[in-house]
Design an enzyme around this catalytic site. Structure first.
Site, mmCIF file in Angstrom:
data_model
loop_
_atom_site.group_PDB
_atom_site.id
_atom_site.type_symbol
_atom_site.label_atom_id
_atom_site.label_comp_id
_atom_site.label_asym_id
_atom_site.label_seq_id
_atom_site.Cartn_x
_atom_site.Cartn_y
_atom_site.Cartn_z
ATOM 1 N N GLU A 1 0.783 -1.102 0.027
ATOM 2 C CA GLU A 1 -0.117 0.099 -0.094
ATOM 3 C C GLU A 1 1.002 1.215 0.009
ATOM 4 O O GLU A 1 0.370 2.242 0.365
ATOM 5 C CB GLU A 1 -0.857 -0.015 1.295
ATOM 6 C CG GLU A 1 -1.892 -1.065 1.036
ATOM 7 C CD GLU A 1 -2.971 -1.278 2.204
ATOM 8 O OE1 GLU A 1 -2.891 -0.651 3.317
ATOM 9 O OE2 GLU A 1 -4.311 -1.795 1.942
ATOM 10 N N GLU B 1 -10.576 -5.189 8.269
ATOM 11 C CA GLU B 1 -9.447 -4.341 8.351
ATOM 12 C C GLU B 1 -8.338 -4.768 7.565
ATOM 13 O O GLU B 1 -7.952 -3.896 6.685
ATOM 14 C CB GLU B 1 -9.030 -4.197 10.005
ATOM 15 C CG GLU B 1 -7.778 -3.262 10.028
ATOM 16 C CD GLU B 1 -8.258 -1.833 9.995
ATOM 17 O OE1 GLU B 1 -7.315 -0.809 9.667
ATOM 18 O OE2 GLU B 1 -9.313 -1.342 10.094
ATOM 19 N N TYR C 1 -5.046 -9.827 3.295
ATOM 20 C CA TYR C 1 -3.523 -10.011 2.700
ATOM 21 C C TYR C 1 -3.423 -11.179 1.995
ATOM 22 O O TYR C 1 -3.381 -12.195 3.183
ATOM 23 C CB TYR C 1 -2.482 -9.313 3.391
ATOM 24 C CG TYR C 1 -1.232 -9.461 2.796
ATOM 25 C CD1 TYR C 1 -0.743 -8.550 1.756
ATOM 26 C CD2 TYR C 1 -0.069 -10.457 3.262
ATOM 27 C CE1 TYR C 1 0.401 -8.690 1.012
ATOM 28 C CE2 TYR C 1 1.065 -10.448 2.507
ATOM 29 C CZ TYR C 1 1.398 -9.345 1.471
ATOM 30 O OH TYR C 1 2.551 -9.579 0.675
ATOM 31 N N VAL C 2 -2.756 -11.502 1.033
ATOM 32 C CA VAL C 2 -2.372 -12.768 0.361
ATOM 33 C C VAL C 2 -1.094 -12.402 -0.422
ATOM 34 O O VAL C 2 -0.874 -11.581 -1.016
ATOM 35 C CB VAL C 2 -3.284 -13.554 -0.776
ATOM 36 C CG1 VAL C 2 -2.584 -14.688 -1.155
ATOM 37 C CG2 VAL C 2 -4.598 -13.511 0.130
ATOM 38 N N GLY D 1 -6.996 -18.968 -5.165
ATOM 39 C CA GLY D 1 -8.314 -18.942 -4.604
ATOM 40 C C GLY D 1 -8.282 -18.522 -3.156
ATOM 41 O O GLY D 1 -9.068 -18.590 -2.347
ATOM 42 N N GLY E 1 -7.653 -15.575 -1.320
ATOM 43 C CA GLY E 1 -8.286 -14.597 -0.900
ATOM 44 C C GLY E 1 -9.948 -14.782 -0.878
ATOM 45 O O GLY E 1 -10.376 -14.442 0.053
ATOM 46 N N ASN F 1 -6.201 0.235 -6.127
ATOM 47 C CA ASN F 1 -5.862 -1.030 -5.868
ATOM 48 C C ASN F 1 -6.651 -2.279 -6.967
ATOM 49 O O ASN F 1 -7.760 -2.312 -6.928
ATOM 50 C CB ASN F 1 -6.285 -1.782 -4.555
ATOM 51 C CG ASN F 1 -6.049 -2.912 -4.052
ATOM 52 O OD1 ASN F 1 -5.626 -3.939 -4.829
ATOM 53 N ND2 ASN F 1 -5.747 -3.092 -2.767
ATOM 54 N N TYR G 1 -13.029 -7.878 -5.383
ATOM 55 C CA TYR G 1 -14.300 -7.509 -4.575
ATOM 56 C C TYR G 1 -15.523 -7.347 -5.226
ATOM 57 O O TYR G 1 -16.638 -7.885 -4.590
ATOM 58 C CB TYR G 1 -13.985 -6.479 -3.488
ATOM 59 C CG TYR G 1 -12.725 -6.526 -2.819
ATOM 60 C CD1 TYR G 1 -12.529 -7.497 -1.785
ATOM 61 C CD2 TYR G 1 -11.500 -5.545 -2.972
ATOM 62 C CE1 TYR G 1 -11.429 -7.726 -1.109
ATOM 63 C CE2 TYR G 1 -10.554 -5.712 -2.151
ATOM 64 C CZ TYR G 1 -10.348 -6.831 -1.274
ATOM 65 O OH TYR G 1 -9.295 -6.965 -0.411
#
Length: 162
Positions: free
Chosen positions: A30, A87, A90-91, A99, A101, A128, A134
């Site tokens: 990030e 919160e 992370y992978v 698969g 995440g 991102n 998502y």
């Protein structure tokens, strides 16, 4: 174990050393490598201490930890029920596309449903590339809600105000 076996399990206190490593890796991703202040001791206190304030899930690929999701409860006055806020998710890069995440978020969703939650929230940086991931899972971008945050000196100033 066969190749590409993904498992997700609740984090236990013995996972406390790996979680800060994941958090630091996420901060690097990030573009905030120096922003992490949380220590292993903080996580032990707040995840497994007298009054836990978060839960975490650990994802393993072929038995090795490769990702995590850290969540805590929030509350919706409109729903009259609590929800779960993700919160951190992370992978590690080498485990992506297996698969992991999706499995982590599915485990969090199961826990939310089991606990009677009415919703699951998370924040995503605007740049991102995971935003599409998502959306594909059914998360909806709430364009009308803007996050605000109060920290540092400004927090202290407001706290001292009458």
């Amino acid at each position: 174990m066969p190749a590409d076996t993904v498992t997700v399990r609740p984090a236990v206190e013995a996972d406390a050393p790996v979680i800060p490593a994941f958090i630091r890796e996420l901060a690097v991703f990030e573009n905030e490598p120096d922003a992490v202040k949380a220590t292993e001791a903080d996580l032990r206190r707040d995840g497994w201490g007298e009054r836990p304030v978060f839960e975490a899930m650990i994802a393993e690929l072929d038995g090795a930890p490769v990702g995590f999701a850290l969540t805590f409860r929030n509350y919706s006055t409109w729903e009259g029920r609590h929800g779960i806020f993700v919160e951190d998710l992370y992978v590690r890069p080498e485990a992506r596309r297996h698969g992991v995440g999706r499995r982590l978020l599915a485990a969090v969703a199961r826990r939310a449903v089991e606990q009677g939650c009415r919703r699951m929230d998370l924040n995503v940086l605007d740049w991102n590339p995971a935003r599409g991931f998502y959306a594909a899972l059914g998360f909806r971008h709430l364009e009308e809600w803007l996050p605000y945050r109060l920290t540092g000196d400004a927090l202290g100033v407001l706290a001292a105000a009458e």
